[in-house]
Write an enzyme that holds these catalytic residues in place. Structure first.
Site, PDB file in Angstrom:
ATOM      1  N   ASP A 150      69.403  55.348  10.267  1.00  0.00           N
ATOM      2  CA  ASP A 150      70.508  55.068  11.597  1.00  0.00           C
ATOM      3  C   ASP A 150      70.521  56.567  12.231  1.00  0.00           C
ATOM      4  OD1 ASP A 150      72.019  54.284  13.366  1.00  0.00           O
ATOM      5  OD2 ASP A 150      73.683  54.518  12.092  1.00  0.00           O
TER       6      ASP A 150
ATOM      7  N   HIS B 176      81.965  53.138  24.684  1.00  0.00           N
ATOM      8  CA  HIS B 176      80.576  53.248  24.166  1.00  0.00           C
ATOM      9  C   HIS B 176      79.687  52.492  25.209  1.00  0.00           C
ATOM     10  CE1 HIS B 176      81.470  54.780  20.196  1.00  0.00           C
ATOM     11  NE2 HIS B 176      82.467  54.282  20.090  1.00  0.00           N
TER      12      HIS B 176
ATOM     13  N   ASP C  57      84.628  50.138  25.645  1.00  0.00           N
ATOM     14  CA  ASP C  57      84.129  50.405  26.700  1.00  0.00           C
ATOM     15  C   ASP C  57      83.785  51.871  26.845  1.00  0.00           C
ATOM     16  OD1 ASP C  57      84.650  47.967  28.151  1.00  0.00           O
ATOM     17  OD2 ASP C  57      86.435  48.387  29.256  1.00  0.00           O
TER      18      ASP C  57
ATOM     19  N   ASP D  82      73.473  57.796  14.556  1.00  0.00           N
ATOM     20  CA  ASP D  82      74.912  58.332  14.574  1.00  0.00           C
ATOM     21  C   ASP D  82      75.365  58.718  13.084  1.00  0.00           C
ATOM     22  OD1 ASP D  82      75.187  58.550  17.398  1.00  0.00           O
ATOM     23  OD2 ASP D  82      75.063  56.483  17.270  1.00  0.00           O
TER      24      ASP D  82
END
Length: 493
Positions: A50, A206, A204, A52
Site C-alpha cells: 500500500d 480526501h 470530502d 499511505d
C-alpha cells in the site's frame, strides 16, 4: 483475616519489587517483526505495498490538517455553528480501533469478546459513568448484530462503526468535539445526522483532493522516514524480487510523494503500479477493468492485455490482476496499514501472505520497556493470582479487601489517558488486536523493520501456553514460580 490478607498482599508486592530488575533486562526491540503465523521470506518472490502509512509515513501535521479542513466544511457546507472553530485537533485523544455507537454518540473500546471496557466510553470529550453505560447496554456486552460489518463499517442496521484506519484519528476527534459543543450549549441534535455529516466532511477532504494538494504543496512538512522506505525497496530490488503498488490514492499524489521518498525514477523499482484502486472493493468486485493513465493524468480507453512495468493503471480488480500476472498464493507478501481493507480478503480468499504496518507499536513498546511498566505488569499478574486464591474467603471483610484488589487491577492510562493500549483492554486483547492476529501473518512498526532481516529469514510466532497447558517455556517459568510462592502463602492462611 483482613490483617492476614494485607500481610500476604505486602509480602507479594515486596517479591514483585525484587523481581522487577530481573525482568526489566528483557526489553523488546521496537524494530522487531512479530509473527502471528510462521512465515519464511525464502518463499516470498513478490512483494506488494500500500502507499499511505506503508511506504509513506506522515507527520502529526497531517491529522491537524484533516481535522481543520473537515471542521470548516461542517461549518460552511453543513451549516454547523460557527463556535466549532474554537476546537483544535487533540493529538493524543483517541487511539485506532475504537468503536462508535452511531445512535448514542458514544466512542468506546471493545475487547475481543465484544465487551465494552468500562472507563473508556466517551460522550464528547468526557467519560460516561460506568453505571450509565451498564444501564444503556443492559450490561457491557455488545451483541454481534450490533457490531460493524466485516470492513468495520456501520451498515444494514449495525449501530457500531469501528475506526481501523490511521486517517480516522481526526474523524474520531472531530466527532467528539462536535458532540462536546452541542452538549455544552444544550443543543438538541440527532446523533445519526452528526455521524453522517462528519463522515461526509472527512470524505470530502480526501475525495475532493484538498488534502492531496496541501501535502504536495509542502511535502517536507508532511512526509517523514522516506529514506528508510527507499532502503527497503532498493534491498528487495537488488535481490531480484518483483514488486507492485496498489493504493487508493491518485497518481499525482503518489508520484509527488514517491519522487520525494525514492527519486524521480521510483517507477523503475515496481513491476506494476495501480492507483485509485478503490480497496476493499478492488479485492471483491470483478466488474471494474484496469485503465491506463498517462504521466499527465489522462485516461486511455484501450483494453489491457498485460500489466507493463513503467505504466500506471487505475481501478481494476484483484481477479484480473491475478489473471494478468499469475502472482498467486503464498509466494506473494502484501503490506498495508488497514487490517480490513488491505489484508483481510487477501489472506482469507487468496492465500497471500500479509504484513500489517502498525506505527503505534513504537510508542507502546517504548512504554513497555520502562521499569515502571514492567513493575506494574508483574504486580498485576501477581495480584491476579492473589485474587484468584483469596476469593474463597466469603466473609464480608475479606470480600471487601478482594474487591479493593480487583479495582487496583484496572489500569489503562500508562498508554493513553482516555482509551489505554491499542492492543489490550484491561486484560483481554482488544477487538483490533483479535483482527490483527487473524488477518496479518506478521506485523511491525514500519516497513523499515525489514532492513534488520535477510531475505532467507523465517519468522516464528511465540508459543505461549494455552490456558489448560503447563508453562514449560522459559519466559513463563519465572512468572509461574512467582505465583506458586503466592499460592503457597495463600494455602497456609
Amino acid at each position: 483475616m483482613t490483617e492476614r490478607l494485607w500481610s500476604i498482599y505486602n509480602e507479594t508486592k515486596r517479591q514483585t519489587e525484587d523481581l522487577t530488575p530481573v525482568i526489566s533486562t528483557n526489553s523488546v526491540n521496537p524494530d522487531t517483526i512479530f509473527a502471528n503465523n510462521e512465515m519464511s521470506l525464502r518463499d516470498i518472490e513478490i512483494y506488494g505495498f500500500d502507499y499511505d502509512y506503508t511506504l509513506a509515513f506522515y507527520s502529526s501535521h497531517l491529522h491537524t490538517l484533516i481535522f481543520n479542513i473537515a471542521r470548516d466544511i461542517l461549518i460552511s457546507n453543513h451549516r454547523y455553528p460557527e463556535g466549532l472553530r474554537k476546537y483544535e485537533y487533540i493529538p493524543n485523544f483517541a487511539v485506532r480501533g475504537l468503536h462508535y455507537d452511531v445512535q448514542k454518540a458514544l466512542l468506546m473500546k471493545i475487547d475481543a469478546f465484544h465487551y465494552i471496557q468500562l472507563g473508556t466510553v466517551y460522550r464528547g470529550l468526557h467519560p460516561v459513568p460506568d453505571e450509565e453505560v451498564i444501564a444503556m447496554y443492559e450490561g457491557c456486552h455488545v451483541p454481534l448484530e450490533n457490531m460493524s460489518d466485516f470492513y468495520g463499517k456501520s451498515s444494514h442496521g449495525h449501530t457500531m462503526k469501528q475506526f481501523m484506519d490511521i486517517f480516522s484519528l481526526p474523524e474520531m476527534t472531530l466527532l467528539s468535539c462536535v458532540n462536546d459543543f452541542f452538549m455544552r450549549h444544550n443543543i438538541d441534535y440527532e446523533p445519526v445526522h452528526l455521524y453522517k455529516d462528519v463522515k461526509e466532511a472527512i470524505r470530502d477532504v480526501h475525495v475532493k483532493g484538498i488534502m492531496y494538494r496541501a501535502v504536495e504543496a509542502d511535502i517536507e512538512k508532511y512526509i517523514c522516514y522516506g529514506e528508510q522506505s527507499h532502503a527497503v525497496l532498493k534491498k528487495l530490488s537488488e535481490h531480484g524480487k518483483k514488486m507492485f503498488l496498489i493504493t487508493n490514492s491518485p497518481f499525482d499524489f503518489v508520484d509527488r510523494g514517491m519522487s520525494y521518498i525514492v527519486g524521480k525514477d521510483w517507477r523503475d523499482l515496481f513491476d506494476v503500479v495501480i492507483v485509485q484502486a478503490d480497496k476493499p472493493s478492488f479485492f471483491n468486485d470483478r466488474r471494474k477493468p484496469f485503465r491506463r493513465v498517462t504521466d499527465k493524468g489522462a485516461l486511455l480507453w484501450d483494453r489491457i492485455h498485460r500489466l507493463e512495468k513503467g505504466q500506471i493503471y487505475k481501478q481494476g480488480n484483484l481477479y484480473e490482476f491475478l489473471r494478468l500476472t499469475g502472482w498467486r498464493g503464498s509466494k506473494v507478501l502484501y503490506f498495508g496499514d488497514h487490517i480490513y481493507s488491505d489484508l483481510a480478503d487477501l489472506t482469507l480468499k487468496h492465500g497471500w501472505r500479509t504484513g500489517a504496518i502498525i506505527p503505534e507499536l513504537r510508542k507502546e513498546i517504548k512504554i513497555m520497556n520502562t521499569e515502571q511498566y514492567v513493575h506494574m505488569m508483574t504486580w498485576l499478574q501477581a495480584l491476579t493470582g492473589l485474587i484468584e486464591q483469596m476469593q474463597v474467603h466469603r466473609d464480608s471483610a475479606s470480600q471487601a479487601v478482594v474487591e479493593e484488589w480487583i479495582r487496583e487491577r484496572e489500569t489503562k492510562d500508562i498508554f493513553n489517558a482516555q482509551f489505554g493500549s491499542l492492543f489490550r483492554t484491561y486484560h483481554n486483547p482488544t477487538y483490533f488486536s483479535r483482527r490483527l492476529s487473524r488477518f496479518a501473518d506478521i506485523y511491525m512498526a514500519s516497513i523499515s523493520c525489514l532492513l534488520n532481516y535477510d531475505l532467507q529469514h523465517t519468522f516464528f510466532p511465540r508459543r505461549t501456553p494455552l490456558q489448560h497447558e503447563s508453562p514449560f517455556w522459559p519466559e513463563q517459568i519465572l512468572r509461574h514460580d512467582f505465583l506458586e510462592d503466592a499460592c503457597h502463602i495463600a494455602n497456609y492462611v
